[in-house]
Design an enzyme around this catalytic site. Sequence first.
Site, PDB file in Angstrom:
ATOM      1  N   TYR A   1       0.834  -1.210   0.000  1.00 29.49           N
ATOM      2  CA  TYR A   1       0.000   0.000   0.000  1.00 29.49           C
ATOM      3  C   TYR A   1       0.870   1.263   0.000  1.00 29.49           C
ATOM      4  CZ  TYR A   1      -3.702  -3.246   1.607  1.00 29.49           C
ATOM      5  OH  TYR A   1      -4.576  -4.291   1.752  1.00 29.49           O
TER       6      TYR A   1
ATOM      7  N   HIS B   1       0.766 -11.716   2.037  1.00 30.72           N
ATOM      8  CA  HIS B   1      -0.271 -10.962   1.316  1.00 30.72           C
ATOM      9  C   HIS B   1      -0.937 -11.762   0.199  1.00 30.72           C
ATOM     10  CE1 HIS B   1      -1.345  -6.529   0.159  1.00 30.72           C
ATOM     11  NE2 HIS B   1      -2.357  -7.322  -0.053  1.00 30.72           N
TER      12      HIS B   1
HETATM   13  N1  LIG Z   1      -5.628  -8.290   1.281  1.00 24.30           N
HETATM   14  C1  LIG Z   1      -6.074  -7.952   0.114  1.00 24.30           C
HETATM   15  O1  LIG Z   1      -5.820  -8.622  -0.895  1.00 24.30           O
HETATM   16  C2  LIG Z   1      -6.938  -6.758   0.068  1.00 24.30           C
HETATM   17  C3  LIG Z   1      -7.503  -6.333  -1.097  1.00 24.30           C
HETATM   18  C4  LIG Z   1      -8.328  -5.229  -1.054  1.00 24.30           C
HETATM   19  C5  LIG Z   1      -8.536  -4.579   0.165  1.00 24.30           C
HETATM   20  N2  LIG Z   1      -7.936  -4.991   1.301  1.00 24.30           N
HETATM   21  C6  LIG Z   1      -8.142  -4.316   2.618  1.00 24.30           C
HETATM   22  O2  LIG Z   1      -9.528  -4.136   2.837  1.00 24.30           O
HETATM   23  C7  LIG Z   1      -9.776  -2.758   3.070  1.00 24.30           C
HETATM   24  C8  LIG Z   1     -11.156  -2.380   2.598  1.00 24.30           C
HETATM   25  O3  LIG Z   1     -11.342  -2.747   1.247  1.00 24.30           O
HETATM   26  P1  LIG Z   1     -11.580  -1.680   0.087  1.00 24.30           P
HETATM   27  O4  LIG Z   1     -10.793  -0.469   0.430  1.00 24.30           O
HETATM   28  O5  LIG Z   1     -11.290  -2.355  -1.199  1.00 24.30           O
HETATM   29  O6  LIG Z   1     -13.136  -1.387   0.086  1.00 24.30           O
HETATM   30  P2  LIG Z   1     -14.388  -1.323   1.109  1.00 24.30           P
HETATM   31  O7  LIG Z   1     -13.953  -1.101   2.496  1.00 24.30           O
HETATM   32  O8  LIG Z   1     -15.257  -2.475   0.781  1.00 24.30           O
HETATM   33  O9  LIG Z   1     -15.130  -0.039   0.541  1.00 24.30           O
HETATM   34  C9  LIG Z   1     -14.522   1.226   0.583  1.00 24.30           C
HETATM   35  C10 LIG Z   1     -15.437   2.187  -0.150  1.00 24.30           C
HETATM   36  O10 LIG Z   1     -16.642   2.364   0.592  1.00 24.30           O
HETATM   37  C11 LIG Z   1     -16.793   3.727   0.956  1.00 24.30           C
HETATM   38  N3  LIG Z   1     -17.330   3.751   2.336  1.00 24.30           N
HETATM   39  C12 LIG Z   1     -16.720   3.378   3.483  1.00 24.30           C
HETATM   40  N4  LIG Z   1     -17.550   3.468   4.534  1.00 24.30           N
HETATM   41  C13 LIG Z   1     -18.739   3.905   4.032  1.00 24.30           C
HETATM   42  C14 LIG Z   1     -20.002   4.185   4.608  1.00 24.30           C
HETATM   43  N5  LIG Z   1     -20.217   4.018   5.921  1.00 24.30           N
HETATM   44  N6  LIG Z   1     -21.002   4.624   3.802  1.00 24.30           N
HETATM   45  C15 LIG Z   1     -20.795   4.782   2.468  1.00 24.30           C
HETATM   46  N7  LIG Z   1     -19.622   4.546   1.852  1.00 24.30           N
HETATM   47  C16 LIG Z   1     -18.612   4.088   2.634  1.00 24.30           C
HETATM   48  C17 LIG Z   1     -15.422   4.337   0.856  1.00 24.30           C
HETATM   49  O11 LIG Z   1     -15.504   5.704   0.500  1.00 24.30           O
HETATM   50  P3  LIG Z   1     -14.635   6.880   1.274  1.00 24.30           P
HETATM   51  O12 LIG Z   1     -13.285   6.351   1.498  1.00 24.30           O
HETATM   52  O13 LIG Z   1     -14.699   7.996   0.292  1.00 24.30           O
HETATM   53  O14 LIG Z   1     -15.404   7.147   2.537  1.00 24.30           O
HETATM   54  C18 LIG Z   1     -14.810   3.541  -0.297  1.00 24.30           C
HETATM   55  O15 LIG Z   1     -15.238   4.065  -1.549  1.00 24.30           O
HETATM   56  C19 LIG Z   1      -8.627  -2.070   2.320  1.00 24.30           C
HETATM   57  O16 LIG Z   1      -8.461  -0.727   2.691  1.00 24.30           O
HETATM   58  C20 LIG Z   1      -7.482  -2.956   2.692  1.00 24.30           C
HETATM   59  O17 LIG Z   1      -7.031  -2.652   4.000  1.00 24.30           O
HETATM   60  C21 LIG Z   1      -7.156  -6.073   1.273  1.00 24.30           C
END
Ligand SMILES: NC(=O)c1ccc[n+]([C@@H]2O[C@H](COP(=O)([O-])OP(=O)(O)OC[C@H]3O[C@@H](n4cnc5c(N)ncnc54)[C@H](OP(=O)(O)O)[C@@H]3O)[C@@H](O)[C@H]2O)c1
Length: 287
Positions: free
Chosen positions: A49, A107
């Site tokens: 990241y 990862h």
């Molecule tokens: N290990 C892996 O392979 C892998 C892959 C992907 C992700 N991850 C981890 O998982 C975490 C989360 O996944 P992600 O970032 O892909 O997506 P997510 O958490 O499923 O969704 C994030 C999106 O939802 C919005 N959001 C968040 N809270 C909200 C709410 N209460 N109401 C409305 N919209 C909301 C955010 O917008 P805003 O930010 O504009 O509020 C952003 O656009 C990552 O940050 C990372 O740490 C891991």
Amino acid sequence: MDYRTLNNGVKMPMIGLGVFRITDVAECEEAVYQALKQGYRYIDTATAYENEEAVGRGIRRAGTPRDELFIATKLWLTDANYEDAKLGFESSLRRLGLDYIDLYIIHQPYNDYYGAWRAMEELYQAGKIKALGVDNFRQDRLADFIQFNDIKPQVNYLETHPFYQRQDELDYLNSQDILQVAWSPFAAGQFDIFNNPTLTAIAKVHGKSVGQVILRWLLQRGIGSIPKTSHLDRMRENLAVFDFNLSAAEMAQISLLDANKTVVGKRETAKGVLAFFDDFKDLDTRA
Ligand SMILES: NC(=O)c1ccc[n+]([C@@H]2O[C@H](COP(=O)([O-])OP(=O)(O)OC[C@H]3O[C@@H](n4cnc5c(N)ncnc54)[C@H](OP(=O)(O)O)[C@@H]3O)[C@@H](O)[C@H]2O)c1
């Protein structure tokens, strides 16, 4: 906050802040600082990241006692071998400004991740890692991994949301006493998830938001979550999920949304996986 006791006795918060794609240094530091001030204790970052330094700055600014924090970071696949895993781990510690990591994770299941695990087991025995995790390990790989290593993972991260529910994987992980943590719990905002009619109707009944219903649904399945946001109001919202319960009928309604839809696409072909490696070809894991 709900906690789960992992299979090695370590207590882990069930909701954390994910910081993937918060690449702006000031924004990331501020998000981590604000999250800790709001009561978050679990922050999920990764070498890939490229924001571990900003996470470390946010942690220091918040001043939360170290023994209350639960910091997770991940080893990138180019460092997945015995020697480089140790160097990768030390680089993460330096960038974060910490002297141990609460949860250190492989990862992706690529490269020599068995060699990497042996290095991680040594760091764990030395007290520099409190819990060991894997990420994106499907159950066939994980069964082999458990069979041929000394220490079983405490955690497996999997993409999990209402459109990709992973019940088979969850059943297997439960049988092994390994905690499933949902990455992209909101499907990264795709598939119009926040306007889904089923989720919206359930949210209305409880006076909660769609996001809160999703996180509650995951909690009631025994799955941890790391929703990403850099907005203060949403951080608060995503943490206010411990004061209501979904009924069995509501859980059953949500289970019908399962559609095998992933936010990243499947990487089960050579073409898919090589394109994924290419996306990260310039990553410097020692920077
Ligand atoms: N290990 C892996 O392979 C892998 C892959 C992907 C992700 N991850 C981890 O998982 C975490 C989360 O996944 P992600 O970032 O892909 O997506 P997510 O958490 O499923 O969704 C994030 C999106 O939802 C919005 N959001 C968040 N809270 C909200 C709410 N209460 N109401 C409305 N919209 C909301 C955010 O917008 P805003 O930010 O504009 O509020 C952003 O656009 C990552 O940050 C990372 O740490 C891991």
